[in-house]
Scaffold this motif. Structure first.
Motif, short mmCIF file in Angstrom:
data_model
loop_
_atom_site.label_atom_id
_atom_site.label_comp_id
_atom_site.label_asym_id
_atom_site.label_seq_id
_atom_site.Cartn_x
_atom_site.Cartn_y
_atom_site.Cartn_z
N LEU A 113 0.65 -1.39 0.16
CA LEU A 113 0.02 0.07 0.20
C LEU A 113 0.70 2.08 -0.03
O LEU A 113 0.47 2.28 -0.38
CB LEU A 113 -1.11 0.31 1.23
N ARG A 114 1.91 0.85 0.80
CA ARG A 114 2.86 2.24 0.63
C ARG A 114 3.70 2.36 -1.76
O ARG A 114 3.35 3.67 -1.28
CB ARG A 114 4.39 2.45 1.44
N ALA A 115 3.57 1.84 -1.74
CA ALA A 115 3.69 1.91 -3.29
C ALA A 115 2.62 2.78 -4.08
O ALA A 115 2.77 3.28 -4.52
CB ALA A 115 4.62 0.44 -3.73
N GLU A 116 1.54 2.19 -3.44
CA GLU A 116 0.00 2.19 -4.39
C GLU A 116 0.22 3.54 -4.06
O GLU A 116 -0.30 4.46 -5.25
CB GLU A 116 -0.53 1.93 -3.93
N ARG A 117 0.21 3.97 -2.72
CA ARG A 117 0.18 5.37 -2.61
C ARG A 117 0.73 6.23 -2.78
O ARG A 117 0.50 7.14 -3.74
CB ARG A 117 0.15 5.99 -0.79
N LEU A 118 2.52 5.98 -2.85
CA LEU A 118 3.51 6.68 -3.48
C LEU A 118 3.51 7.18 -5.16
O LEU A 118 3.63 8.58 -5.80
CB LEU A 118 5.24 6.53 -3.39
N CYS A 119 2.78 6.56 -5.86
CA CYS A 119 2.21 6.09 -7.37
C CYS A 119 1.49 6.92 -7.01
O CYS A 119 1.46 7.57 -8.22
CB CYS A 119 1.82 5.03 -7.77
N ARG A 120 0.52 7.45 -6.51
CA ARG A 120 0.09 8.18 -6.37
C ARG A 120 0.08 9.83 -6.43
O ARG A 120 -0.24 10.54 -7.12
CB ARG A 120 -1.26 8.24 -5.35
N TYR A 121 1.36 10.23 -5.67
CA TYR A 121 1.59 11.17 -5.47
C TYR A 121 2.71 11.53 -6.78
O TYR A 121 2.36 12.65 -7.83
CB TYR A 121 2.51 11.09 -4.29
N LEU A 122 3.54 10.28 -7.50
CA LEU A 122 3.98 10.85 -8.14
C LEU A 122 3.35 11.15 -9.48
O LEU A 122 3.25 11.69 -10.29
CB LEU A 122 4.49 9.00 -8.91
N THR A 123 2.01 10.42 -9.96
CA THR A 123 1.29 10.87 -11.07
C THR A 123 1.08 12.02 -11.21
O THR A 123 0.80 12.79 -12.05
CB THR A 123 -0.14 10.35 -10.60
N GLY A 124 0.63 12.67 -9.18
CA GLY A 124 0.33 14.49 -9.20
C GLY A 124 1.01 15.18 -9.71
O GLY A 124 1.01 16.15 -10.17
N VAL A 125 2.91 14.71 -9.61
CA VAL A 125 4.00 15.65 -9.51
C VAL A 125 4.22 15.33 -11.37
O VAL A 125 5.19 16.35 -12.18
CB VAL A 125 4.66 15.98 -8.80
#
Length: 320
Positions: free
Chosen positions: A104-116
């Motif tokens: 789940l940590r990686a999934e949340r991180l990927c959402r941040y990466l998508t946003g920036v």
């Protein structure tokens, strides 16, 4: 308190540098306990003193922001609380080193990466949100930054290496392949980022071919010092600090690196001799890039020290 001994098995003095007769590991331990942030202290304990991953994980957590990215000067050259791609690279390297780069940590991180991400699906070197906070003068902050291999390459490589799958990775992987395949002239940190990508990307045959071409580029363009005794005779890349040289171990941090076969056994041995000899009197290794604030230099040296010890140990060099 008298009679205390370090966990690396060497006596510690009440202050100042460790005894010169100590092992490299014991001298580095003294330096880390004296100067490092809690995160680097926990990382040192994990890698060299039998410490657990939970301690590293807990020390990394305060750098995590609500947007899923990392900030708070995790990467010392970018100050302030805001999340930045460079902090994310740093966090992923830490998590990968303790086997916790997934879930789940990686999934949340990927959402941040998508946003920036930039329009081409890549990460900028520095997001404009850094403006207003202190940053190294060699880190440009612009309103509409392009995608950068420096940040995208390591992130994509580490996520692939840990078998993380997310929609963000598809376009980001394509960006990295295009960037690596188009490199004709480069600088050392860009090559390091390319190697970090190639180290984890699933298409191993294509990665080996790309790595072979990069190795030729590195040697032809003089992006590596092959004889450390004559490093002063070799110019550094434009914009780099005096003495900001790169050696074989900077590209091939472990024998299994795609960059290891760029260099002969003798060239690697000379570079490792140079690395081992670079340990300073206080037990830490020096920072060779441009220093711009006292605090950043103090925070960076334990990072460099941990990586130096890990590299030496990966190649079977005795550290204590």
């Amino acid at each position: 308190m008298s009679g205390n001994r370090s966990r690396a098995g060497e006596p510690e003095g009440p202050g100042g540098p460790p005894p010169p007769s100590s092992s490299p590991l014991a001298r580095a331990e003294h330096f880390v306990w004296l100067t490092a942030r809690v995160l680097e202290q926990r990382r040192f304990a994990y890698h060299f003193l039998g410490g657990g991953a939970d301690g590293v994980d807990a020390a990394l957590s305060p750098y995590l922001n609500e947007d899923g990215g990392y900030g708070h000067a995790l990467e010392p050259d970018l100050r302030g609380p805001v999340s930045q791609p460079l902090h994310t690279v740093h966090a992923l390297r830490v998590l990968d080193s303790i086997g916790r780069c997934g879930g789940l940590r990686a999934e949340r991180l990927c959402r941040y990466l998508t946003g920036v991400s930039t329009p081409e699906g890549a990460l900028p070197a520095v997001h404009p949100s850094q403006r207003g906070y202190p940053a190294a003068p060699f880190v440009p902050i612009v309103d509409d930054p392009p995608g950068s291999l420096l940040t995208t390459g390591p992130v994509v490589g580490l996520l692939h290496r840990n078998e993380v799958w997310h929609a963000w990775l598809f376009r980001a992987t394509d960006f990295c392949w295009a960037a690596v395949d188009s490199l004709e002239s480069s600088h050392p940190y860009e090559v390091e980022a390319a190697i970090a990508f190639l180290n984890g990307v699933p298409d191993r045959a294509r990665a080996r071919t790309a790595a072979d071409r990069l190795g030729r580029l590195v040697r032809e363009q003089g992006l590596v010092v092959l004889d450390p005794d004559r490093a002063d005779e070799q110019p550094v890349s434009p914009g780099y600090a005096p003495g900001e040289h790169h050696f074989a171990y900077d590209y091939a941090r472990a024998p299994e690196s795609p960059a290891r076969h760029w260099f002969t056994d003798e060239e690697v041995a000379r570079s490792l001799d140079h690395l081992a000899a670079a340990q300073q009197e206080d037990g830490g290794w020096p920072v060779n890039w441009r220093q711009w604030a006292p605090g950043t230099s103090l925070e960076a040296r334990p990072l460099v020290t941990i990586e130096a010890l890990r590299t030496l140990r990966a190649y079977g060099r005795p550290i204590g």
